[in-house]
Design a protein around this motif. Structure first.
Motif, PDB file in Angstrom:
ATOM      1  N   THR A  22       0.828  -1.185   0.000  1.00 21.87           N
ATOM      2  CA  THR A  22       0.000   0.000   0.000  1.00 21.87           C
ATOM      3  C   THR A  22       0.874   1.250   0.000  1.00 21.87           C
ATOM      4  N   PHE A  23       0.438   2.230  -0.766  1.00 27.25           N
ATOM      5  CA  PHE A  23       1.155   3.494  -0.826  1.00 27.25           C
ATOM      6  C   PHE A  23       0.342   4.606  -0.181  1.00 27.25           C
ATOM      7  N   SER A  24      -0.566   4.232   0.677  1.00 26.63           N
ATOM      8  CA  SER A  24      -1.483   5.207   1.246  1.00 26.63           C
ATOM      9  C   SER A  24      -0.782   6.263   2.089  1.00 26.63           C
ATOM     10  N   ARG A  25       0.432   5.980   2.555  1.00 28.30           N
ATOM     11  CA  ARG A  25       1.140   6.953   3.385  1.00 28.30           C
ATOM     12  C   ARG A  25       2.192   7.725   2.613  1.00 28.30           C
ATOM     13  N   TYR A  26       2.227   7.549   1.307  1.00 23.30           N
ATOM     14  CA  TYR A  26       3.286   8.139   0.504  1.00 23.30           C
ATOM     15  C   TYR A  26       2.724   8.983  -0.631  1.00 23.30           C
ATOM     16  N   GLY A  27       3.534   9.934  -1.052  1.00 15.09           N
ATOM     17  CA  GLY A  27       3.140  10.738  -2.190  1.00 15.09           C
ATOM     18  C   GLY A  27       3.193   9.936  -3.481  1.00 15.09           C
ATOM     19  N   MET A  28       2.434  10.383  -4.458  1.00 11.27           N
ATOM     20  CA  MET A  28       2.427   9.758  -5.779  1.00 11.27           C
ATOM     21  C   MET A  28       2.681  10.853  -6.810  1.00 11.27           C
ATOM     22  N   GLY A  29       3.267  10.482  -7.920  1.00 14.19           N
ATOM     23  CA  GLY A  29       3.565  11.479  -8.934  1.00 14.19           C
ATOM     24  C   GLY A  29       3.446  10.932 -10.336  1.00 14.19           C
ATOM     25  N   TRP A  30       3.356  11.860 -11.266  1.00 16.89           N
ATOM     26  CA  TRP A  30       3.360  11.545 -12.696  1.00 16.89           C
ATOM     27  C   TRP A  30       4.506  12.297 -13.354  1.00 16.89           C
ATOM     28  N   PHE A  31       5.209  11.603 -14.210  1.00 12.69           N
ATOM     29  CA  PHE A  31       6.279  12.174 -15.003  1.00 12.69           C
ATOM     30  C   PHE A  31       6.036  11.803 -16.459  1.00 12.69           C
ATOM     31  N   ARG A  32       6.724  12.471 -17.352  1.00 10.41           N
ATOM     32  CA  ARG A  32       6.583  12.123 -18.771  1.00 10.41           C
ATOM     33  C   ARG A  32       7.907  12.310 -19.495  1.00 10.41           C
ATOM     34  N   GLN A  33       8.031  11.568 -20.578  1.00  2.00           N
ATOM     35  CA  GLN A  33       9.234  11.681 -21.404  1.00  2.00           C
ATOM     36  C   GLN A  33       8.822  11.676 -22.865  1.00  2.00           C
ATOM     37  N   ALA A  34       9.087  12.782 -23.520  1.00  2.48           N
ATOM     38  CA  ALA A  34       8.799  12.906 -24.944  1.00  2.48           C
ATOM     39  C   ALA A  34       9.997  12.384 -25.745  1.00  2.48           C
ATOM     40  N   PRO A  35       9.771  11.996 -26.988  1.00  4.79           N
ATOM     41  CA  PRO A  35      10.872  11.495 -27.815  1.00  4.79           C
ATOM     42  C   PRO A  35      12.015  12.499 -27.910  1.00  4.79           C
ATOM     43  N   GLY A  36      13.225  12.043 -27.625  1.00  5.22           N
ATOM     44  CA  GLY A  36      14.395  12.899 -27.724  1.00  5.22           C
ATOM     45  C   GLY A  36      14.576  13.869 -26.577  1.00  5.22           C
ATOM     46  N   LYS A  37      13.723  13.773 -25.570  1.00  4.37           N
ATOM     47  CA  LYS A  37      13.813  14.697 -24.432  1.00  4.37           C
ATOM     48  C   LYS A  37      13.999  13.920 -23.142  1.00  4.37           C
ATOM     49  N   GLU A  38      14.420  14.645 -22.113  1.00  3.79           N
ATOM     50  CA  GLU A  38      14.578  14.027 -20.811  1.00  3.79           C
ATOM     51  C   GLU A  38      13.221  13.906 -20.117  1.00  3.79           C
ATOM     52  N   ARG A  39      13.179  12.987 -19.179  1.00  7.10           N
ATOM     53  CA  ARG A  39      11.969  12.834 -18.384  1.00  7.10           C
ATOM     54  C   ARG A  39      11.736  14.097 -17.556  1.00  7.10           C
ATOM     55  N   GLU A  40      10.476  14.498 -17.461  1.00  5.65           N
ATOM     56  CA  GLU A  40      10.140  15.701 -16.714  1.00  5.65           C
ATOM     57  C   GLU A  40       8.971  15.466 -15.778  1.00  5.65           C
ATOM     58  N   PHE A  41       8.942  16.248 -14.732  1.00  9.76           N
ATOM     59  CA  PHE A  41       7.866  16.197 -13.756  1.00  9.76           C
ATOM     60  C   PHE A  41       6.579  16.744 -14.358  1.00  9.76           C
TER      61      PHE A  41
END
Length: 123
Positions: free
Chosen positions: A27-46
């Motif tokens: 369970t992750f109920s006590r922890y933060g959750m996040g979304w990141f993305r990575q476009a082609p040719g770019k670094e992953r970003e928040f």
């Protein structure tokens, strides 16, 4: 421990998608959750983050006012509602679980990562 993101797909500019991130194995109920993305040719970003309760959120400037992160603690699931999508939102979207209870921006604060779901926005 697994995080499985789903809900990606092809959508026209201006459209909407809702991504889901289901956690299993713990369970992750006590922890933060996040979304990141990575476009082609770019670094992953928040993209967005929520704290353990869902009451505190953080967003990248590029998605503020268009994306909404939320979570269902009982279902051990996080969501990313994406509205008014733009072609520049095209990317592989990853969900992640943090090691702290807060809504955090830095990827180093996240220990668990899902395999990603592809979002393609056509113009």
């Amino acid at each position: 421990v697994q995080l499985q993101a789903s809900g990606g797909g092809l959508v026209q500019a201006g459209g909407s998608l809702r991504l889901s991130c289901a956690a299993s194995g713990r369970t992750f109920s006590r922890y933060g959750m996040g979304w990141f993305r990575q476009a082609p040719g770019k670094e992953r970003e928040f993209v967005a983050a929520t704290n353990w309760s869902g009451r505190d959120t953080q967003y990248a400037d590029s998605v503020k006012g268009r994306f909404t992160i939320s979570r269902d603690i009982a279902k051990n699931t996080a969501y990313l509602q994406m509205n008014r999508l733009k072609p520049e939102d095209t990317a592989l979207y990853y969900c992640a679980a943090a090691t702290v209870a807060f809504a955090v921006v830095a990827s180093k604060e996240y220990s668990y990562w899902g395999p990603g779901t592809l979002v393609t926005v056509s113009s």
